[in-house]
Design an enzyme around this catalytic site. Structure first.
Site, short mmCIF file in Angstrom:
data_model
loop_
_atom_site.label_atom_id
_atom_site.label_comp_id
_atom_site.label_asym_id
_atom_site.label_seq_id
_atom_site.Cartn_x
_atom_site.Cartn_y
_atom_site.Cartn_z
N LYS A 123 25.86 -1.81 9.43
CA LYS A 123 26.40 -2.38 9.40
C LYS A 123 27.88 -1.26 9.97
O LYS A 123 28.16 -0.03 9.62
CB LYS A 123 27.07 -2.87 8.17
CG LYS A 123 28.25 -4.04 8.14
CD LYS A 123 27.71 -5.26 8.22
CE LYS A 123 28.17 -6.84 8.30
NZ LYS A 123 27.75 -7.59 8.20
N GLY A 234 36.39 -21.20 4.32
CA GLY A 234 35.81 -20.56 5.01
C GLY A 234 35.61 -21.73 6.68
O GLY A 234 34.54 -21.99 6.44
N GLY A 236 35.13 -20.10 10.06
CA GLY A 236 34.81 -19.77 11.50
C GLY A 236 33.52 -19.90 11.52
O GLY A 236 32.78 -21.27 11.24
N ASN A 237 32.56 -18.59 11.92
CA ASN A 237 31.45 -19.25 12.69
C ASN A 237 30.47 -19.97 12.10
O ASN A 237 29.91 -21.00 12.26
CB ASN A 237 30.54 -17.72 13.67
CG ASN A 237 29.14 -18.44 13.76
OD1 ASN A 237 28.29 -18.58 13.04
ND2 ASN A 237 28.87 -17.48 14.83
N GLY A 239 31.18 -20.92 8.44
CA GLY A 239 31.50 -22.15 7.80
C GLY A 239 31.57 -23.51 8.43
O GLY A 239 31.47 -24.39 7.77
P1 NAD Z 1 34.63 -16.11 11.44
O1 NAD Z 1 35.62 -14.56 11.57
O2 NAD Z 1 33.94 -16.37 12.16
O3 NAD Z 1 35.20 -15.98 10.24
C1 NAD Z 1 35.59 -15.95 9.43
C2 NAD Z 1 36.42 -17.24 8.96
O4 NAD Z 1 36.72 -17.33 7.21
C3 NAD Z 1 37.64 -17.69 9.55
O5 NAD Z 1 37.74 -18.80 9.39
C4 NAD Z 1 38.73 -17.36 8.03
O6 NAD Z 1 40.14 -17.85 8.49
C5 NAD Z 1 38.70 -17.71 6.98
N1 NAD Z 1 39.00 -17.00 6.16
C6 NAD Z 1 38.95 -15.18 6.16
N2 NAD Z 1 39.74 -15.02 5.59
C7 NAD Z 1 39.64 -16.48 4.47
C8 NAD Z 1 40.33 -16.14 2.85
N3 NAD Z 1 41.01 -15.66 2.06
N4 NAD Z 1 40.24 -16.90 2.09
C9 NAD Z 1 39.54 -18.28 2.96
N5 NAD Z 1 39.06 -18.26 4.05
C10 NAD Z 1 39.41 -17.15 4.60
O7 NAD Z 1 33.32 -14.57 10.67
P2 NAD Z 1 31.65 -15.41 10.15
O8 NAD Z 1 30.88 -14.65 11.44
O9 NAD Z 1 32.03 -16.71 10.02
O10 NAD Z 1 31.55 -14.89 8.87
C11 NAD Z 1 31.90 -15.27 7.95
C12 NAD Z 1 30.67 -14.73 6.43
O11 NAD Z 1 29.57 -14.93 7.06
C13 NAD Z 1 31.14 -13.35 6.44
O12 NAD Z 1 31.17 -12.48 5.23
C14 NAD Z 1 29.92 -12.57 7.33
O13 NAD Z 1 30.10 -11.37 6.56
C15 NAD Z 1 28.51 -13.75 6.96
N6 NAD Z 1 28.04 -13.46 7.84
C16 NAD Z 1 27.81 -13.70 8.77
C17 NAD Z 1 27.04 -13.78 9.84
C18 NAD Z 1 27.21 -14.78 11.23
O14 NAD Z 1 26.22 -14.38 11.91
N7 NAD Z 1 28.88 -14.74 12.21
C19 NAD Z 1 25.65 -13.92 9.18
C20 NAD Z 1 25.76 -12.95 8.28
C21 NAD Z 1 26.29 -13.35 7.45
#
Ligand code: NAD
Length: 432
Positions: A123, A234, A236-237, A239
């Site tokens: 990471k 959440g 983002g991608n 959620g």
């Molecule tokens: P992202 O940056 O696309 O989205 C993050 C989201 O979380 C945003 O909507 C942001 O507004 C929200 N957020 C941030 N702080 C917050 C809070 N305090 N309360 C509520 N919402 C909050 O990130 P992502 O890629 O969607 O990743 C989200 C989670 O999934 C992370 O923990 C990441 O490690 C995990 N993850 C992501 C992937 C991937 O392929 N992108 C794979 C495995 C795990």
């Protein structure tokens, strides 16, 4: 614990923690302690698991738009490479710590082992609030970080991907800077790239789609939940995609949130419209016609399935007893603290752990890497078909251990991951 004894020598050594050792992951130790309570690894095995193989801390300058120069700090942790090149995302966050990165790298190593793909775990990230930077500054920041770590990454060495606040546009800069620095074409050095630069079909929503397959499998064995109500933290991608996919699959998504707050509609939200609002106004909290709620309220809503898809440590000892959902699908990494996990277990809440639930992203990253190394481009159906098979088989293996050991799914997934890593270490001659 027959299954476990086959793979791990039993011996009680959890009291031993090198508190004075800088390169030990304390969070991982806490997880190991919780997960293997009463089990115990041999001292060699424990020591091997509690230490990342390589930890890089880099400081690098970035020219800002106003002509000034700012120094930034970045990390890259390569936790374990016994099963293959290390693999793991890059996170941009103002409160990122080295301990977070170590813990996330450890989880990546376990995750790749659970879904049985030939990668170790890593990471990385930068301490930065990307929302405060212009496009140009973000690009120079990304390129500066890659110049600082380019010697440690590579298609057969360590392969980054997107994570919180990084996306395919940033992965394109990662690829370009790496290739410029080394002067050769190496699309397999990073995954989660745009399609035009060697990305894979299906990668952008793979984590959420993989999570939906795991949820379907879990509900089949636990007994389905009629007209299930879902809350997603959440947007983002991960959620936004899980909210969209679950709605398409007939679930009622009643609440979603992002860093600015959440919204609730007991009748079910129109996720397409909420996505449009997020795009236009920057937050789901601006969505008209739904009740405003806080992130804390979202976690304690009366719903069937709670999906944490934001940051770590959201369900803690303080709020765990307020969780009313029957199932928690961990799409974020480490959203439930170790202490909260005990509370949820005691209350009969079924937690589907991160290293199984959110592995879809790294599975399609693996398929992207295979395409890059072989020079092929696969159709979407081929990618999604393989994702579904890999996730289904990982679920069945974890669930089998869960039944055999009469343990939680988290314990079962960690046991499977650790056993596979230790087996690879043993075959390499690093363990007896
Ligand atoms: P992202 O940056 O696309 O989205 C993050 C989201 O979380 C945003 O909507 C942001 O507004 C929200 N957020 C941030 N702080 C917050 C809070 N305090 N309360 C509520 N919402 C909050 O990130 P992502 O890629 O969607 O990743 C989200 C989670 O999934 C992370 O923990 C990441 O490690 C995990 N993850 C992501 C992937 C991937 O392929 N992108 C794979 C495995 C795990």
């Amino acid at each position: 614990m027959a299954e476990i004894k086959r793979g791990i020598t039993v011996l009680n050594r959890f009291e031993r923690i090198h508190v004075d050792d800088e390169n030990v992951c304390r969070h991982c130790m806490a997880q190991l302690r919780r997960v293997y309570k009463g089990l115990e690894l041999s001292p060699e095995e424990l020591e091997l698991l509690e230490r990342p193989r390589r930890t890089f801390i880099v400081s690098f300058p970035v020219r800002m738009d106003d002509g000034s120069t700012r120094m930034f700090t970045g990390y890259r942790v390569q936790y374990n490479d016994a099963r293959g090149p290390t693999k793991g995302g890059i996170r941009f966050h103002p409160r990122l710590t080295l301990e977070d990165v170590r813990n996330l790298a450890y989880l990546m190593a376990l995750k790749c082992a659970v879904v049985d793909i030939p990668f170790g775990g890593a990471k990385g990230g930068i301490i930065v609030n990307p929302k405060e930077l212009s496009q140009g500054e973000l690009e120079r920041l990304t390129r500066g970080y890659i110049r600082a770590i380019h010697g440690f990454i590579g298609p057969r060495k360590d392969i980054p991907a997107p994570d919180v606040y990084t996306d395919e546009r940033i992965m394109a800069w990662v690829l370009d800077e790496y290739e410029k620095t080394l002067g050769k074409s190496a699309p397999g050095v990073v995954t989660g790239k745009p399609l035009a630069l060697g990305g894979s079909k299906g990668r952008s929503y793979a984590t959420a789609l993989g999570g939906s397959y795991i949820l379907d499998e879990a509900l089949q064995v636990m007994g389905g939940l009629e007209d299930s109500r879902v809350a997603v933290q959440g947007f983002g991608n991960v959620g936004a995609n899980i909210a969209r996919i679950l709605k398409e699959n007939g679930y009622r998504v009643i609440a979603v949130s992002d860093s600015k707050g959440g919204i609730l509609d007991e009748g079910g939200l129109d996720i397409g419209e909420v996505m449009g609002c997020k795009r236009e106004k920057g937050s789901v909290a601006a969505f008209p016609g739904a009740e405003k709620i806080t992130n804390e309220e979202l976690l304690s809503l009366g719903c069937d399935i709670l999906v944490p898809a934001a940051l770590s440590d959201q369900i803690t000892e303080e709020n765990a007893s307020m969780v009313k959902a029957r199932v928690v699908l961990e799409l974020a990494n480490s959203p439930v603290t170790v202490a909260a996990d005990d509370v949820l277990f005691g209350n009969g809440v079924k937690v589907i752990p991160d290293i199984l639930a959110n592995a879809g992203g790294v599975v399609v990253s693996y398929l992207e890497w295979v395409q890059n190394l072989s020079g092929e481009t696969w159709r979407r159906e081929r990618v999604i078909g393989r994702l579904k098979r890999i996730m289904g088989s990982a679920f069945r293996e974890v669930y089998g251990i869960c039944r055999e050991e009469e343990c939680s799914m988290r314990l079962a997934a960690h046991l499977l991951g650790v056993r596979r890593i230790l087996e690879a270490e043993r075959l390499r001659g690093n363990l007896r």
